[in-house]
Design a protein around this motif. Structure first.
Motif, mmCIF file in Angstrom:
data_model
loop_
_atom_site.group_PDB
_atom_site.id
_atom_site.type_symbol
_atom_site.label_atom_id
_atom_site.label_comp_id
_atom_site.label_asym_id
_atom_site.label_seq_id
_atom_site.Cartn_x
_atom_site.Cartn_y
_atom_site.Cartn_z
ATOM 1 N N ASN A 197 41.889 -45.238 18.140
ATOM 2 C CA ASN A 197 41.992 -45.521 19.572
ATOM 3 C C ASN A 197 41.782 -46.990 19.905
ATOM 4 O O ASN A 197 41.860 -47.384 21.066
ATOM 5 N N LEU A 198 41.502 -47.800 18.879
ATOM 6 C CA LEU A 198 41.295 -49.229 19.101
ATOM 7 C C LEU A 198 42.547 -49.903 19.641
ATOM 8 O O LEU A 198 42.466 -50.895 20.368
ATOM 9 N N CYS A 199 43.716 -49.362 19.301
ATOM 10 C CA CYS A 199 44.977 -50.008 19.683
ATOM 11 C C CYS A 199 45.066 -50.243 21.196
ATOM 12 O O CYS A 199 45.427 -51.334 21.645
ATOM 13 N N ASN A 200 44.741 -49.223 21.978
ATOM 14 C CA ASN A 200 44.819 -49.357 23.434
ATOM 15 C C ASN A 200 43.801 -50.348 23.963
ATOM 16 O O ASN A 200 44.071 -51.073 24.942
ATOM 17 N N ILE A 201 42.628 -50.388 23.349
ATOM 18 C CA ILE A 201 41.605 -51.349 23.782
ATOM 19 C C ILE A 201 42.093 -52.774 23.548
ATOM 20 O O ILE A 201 41.888 -53.664 24.386
ATOM 21 N N LEU A 202 42.756 -53.006 22.427
ATOM 22 C CA LEU A 202 43.301 -54.338 22.139
ATOM 23 C C LEU A 202 44.352 -54.738 23.163
ATOM 24 O O LEU A 202 44.382 -55.882 23.635
ATOM 25 N N ILE A 203 45.230 -53.790 23.521
ATOM 26 C CA ILE A 203 46.241 -54.067 24.543
ATOM 27 C C ILE A 203 45.567 -54.438 25.862
ATOM 28 O O ILE A 203 45.922 -55.421 26.519
ATOM 29 N N ARG A 224 47.227 -58.087 17.357
ATOM 30 C CA ARG A 224 46.350 -57.110 16.706
ATOM 31 C C ARG A 224 46.727 -55.688 17.129
ATOM 32 O O ARG A 224 46.719 -54.763 16.304
ATOM 33 N N ALA A 225 47.063 -55.518 18.405
ATOM 34 C CA ALA A 225 47.485 -54.201 18.889
ATOM 35 C C ALA A 225 48.780 -53.771 18.217
ATOM 36 O O ALA A 225 48.960 -52.594 17.880
ATOM 37 N N LEU A 226 49.681 -54.721 18.011
ATOM 38 C CA LEU A 226 50.948 -54.424 17.327
ATOM 39 C C LEU A 226 50.689 -53.922 15.910
ATOM 40 O O LEU A 226 51.273 -52.919 15.476
#
Length: 398
Positions: A197-203, A224-226
């Motif tokens: 779930n880190l991906c959305n936080i990075l975005i 990083r999200a990519l």
């Protein structure tokens, strides 16, 4: 996640007074049935919906909704959840008003209802209210969703509710508070073993930096999200990250660098066959070109987006692309072409159910007639615009 370049960074909304202590006080007023448990079948259904949204598999989602509604033996809660998902499709497609109408059709459920269903309703209502700019209502629903997730051990949903609250803070200009909640969400997901779930936080962290015009830091988070989205197979997030990287690159460097990045992105193996994404990229290129005063490039990219959306039979997306093209012609002083495209957009949107986009098309027709000096028609469409806006405002107030 933003998909388009913000060409004018003035006029940011002033943050409303929103303190975490007040949100917690609101949560204390919420009564939760302590003994209620979520139906495992409903959880499976909900997780399947989320997985399909991650890959933008909208035809599969719609087929799943239809199946649940017609299959005998499906529970009331499963059917209610399908209604929530129907609203979510409308919201992510850009029509929060229609999404609100769908969610509002649900009956008021008692606190003894399935807690996952209660969470899903509050979470979606919070996101709809955020999209409509109704931030106090968005906070109320997001806080309710957060405490439902906490009370019933929905770890992933608890993190997502914190991220939603952070997004609301960002939209109000409360950047420090938004970053604080994102840090809290990141710490929580690591503790719960929910690193995917880190991906959305990075975005979202990138979006905060983007709004602060900290272009280098924004692009770093998007990159990083990519990587995170690519590693986890989150195609929808990957595409948003690419669009945002291009936007940040434009401000960090120049239009040429942004164009080159977008051109490179469209050649990637997993991207080049996605026609909808190609249309989104063309729309972003057109926005950048308009900002640069490059009418030729803006028109070329805009017409490419129109061509793709026509082939895909995406009537609402086509209407949006036509309206964008009319804006390019309007900015160039070509009222006749702007009028032709605006009318085509308007005709597609009438009866589409997309009230928000119809409102934009009606106002564009007013702008074009005003440029032409056609006072009678300009007055007619200004009045129509006022009527449509009043209807939309009544939906907000409802």
């Amino acid at each position: 996640c933003e998909k388009q370049v913000k060409m004018d960074r003035r006029g940011c909304q002033q943050p409303l007074l929103m303190k975490w202590v007040l949100m917690c006080a609101l949560a204390l007023c919420m009564r939760v049935a302590a003994v209620a448990q979520s139906d495992p079948t409903l959880r499976t259904q909900y997780d399947r919906y989320n997985a399909l949204f991650d890959t933008q598999s909208y035809p599969e989602i719609r087929a799943m909704i239809l199946g649940i509604r017609v299959e005998p033996g499906r529970s009331r809660d499963q059917k209610y959840l399908s209604t929530v998902v129907e609203g979510r499709i409308l919201r992510v497609s850009g029509d929060a008003f229609a999404a609100y109408a769908v969610i509002d059709s649900l009956p008021v459920l008692p606190n003894s209802a399935d807690p996952l269903l209660l969470y899903a309703i509050s979470s979606e209502r919070g996101r709809i209210f955020k999209a409509l700019g109704l931030y106090p209502k968005a906070v109320e629903e997001a806080v309710r969703a957060y405490h439902l997730a906490q009370a019933f051990g929905f770890g992933e949903e608890e993190v997502k509710s914190l991220v939603l609250l952070a997004e609301i803070d960002r939209h109000q200009g409360s950047y420090d508070e938004s970053l604080r909640k994102l840090i809290q969400a990141e710490n929580s997901l690591h503790a719960k073993g929910l690193d995917r779930n880190l991906c959305n936080i990075l975005i979202d962290r990138g979006n905060v930096f983007y709004d602060q015009e900290r272009w280098s830091m924004a692009r770093e988070q998007y990159e990083r999200a990519l990587d995170c989205g690519s590693a986890n197979g989150y195609s929808a997030l990957v595409k948003n990250a690419i669009l945002n990287i291009g936007s940040a690159t434009y401000y960090l460097s120049d239009a040429t660098a942004a164009y080159a990045y977008f051109d490179s992105a469209l050649t990637q193996k997993d991207i080049r066959a996605d026609r909808t994404f190609e249309a989104d990229v063309m729309s972003n290129i057109a926005i950048i070109a308009n900002g640069e005063g490059d009418v030729h490039r803006a028109l070329r990219a805009g017409y490419r987006a129109v061509e793709i959306r026509t082939e895909l039979h995406d009537s609402v997306g086509l209407a949006e692309s036509l309206l964008s093209l009319s804006g390019t012609y309007l900015g160039a002083g070509n009222a006749d072409s702007a009028l032709m495209l605006a009318r085509a957009s308007y005709e597609l949107l009438v009866g589409s159910g997309s009230a928000q986009k119809l409102s934009e098309a009606v106002y564009r027709l007013y702008e074009v007639y005003d440029l032409q000096g056609n006072c009678a028609m300009a007055k007619e469409y200004l009045e129509r615009s006022s009527v449509v806006k009043a209807r939309l405002d009544s939906v907000k107030q409802g």
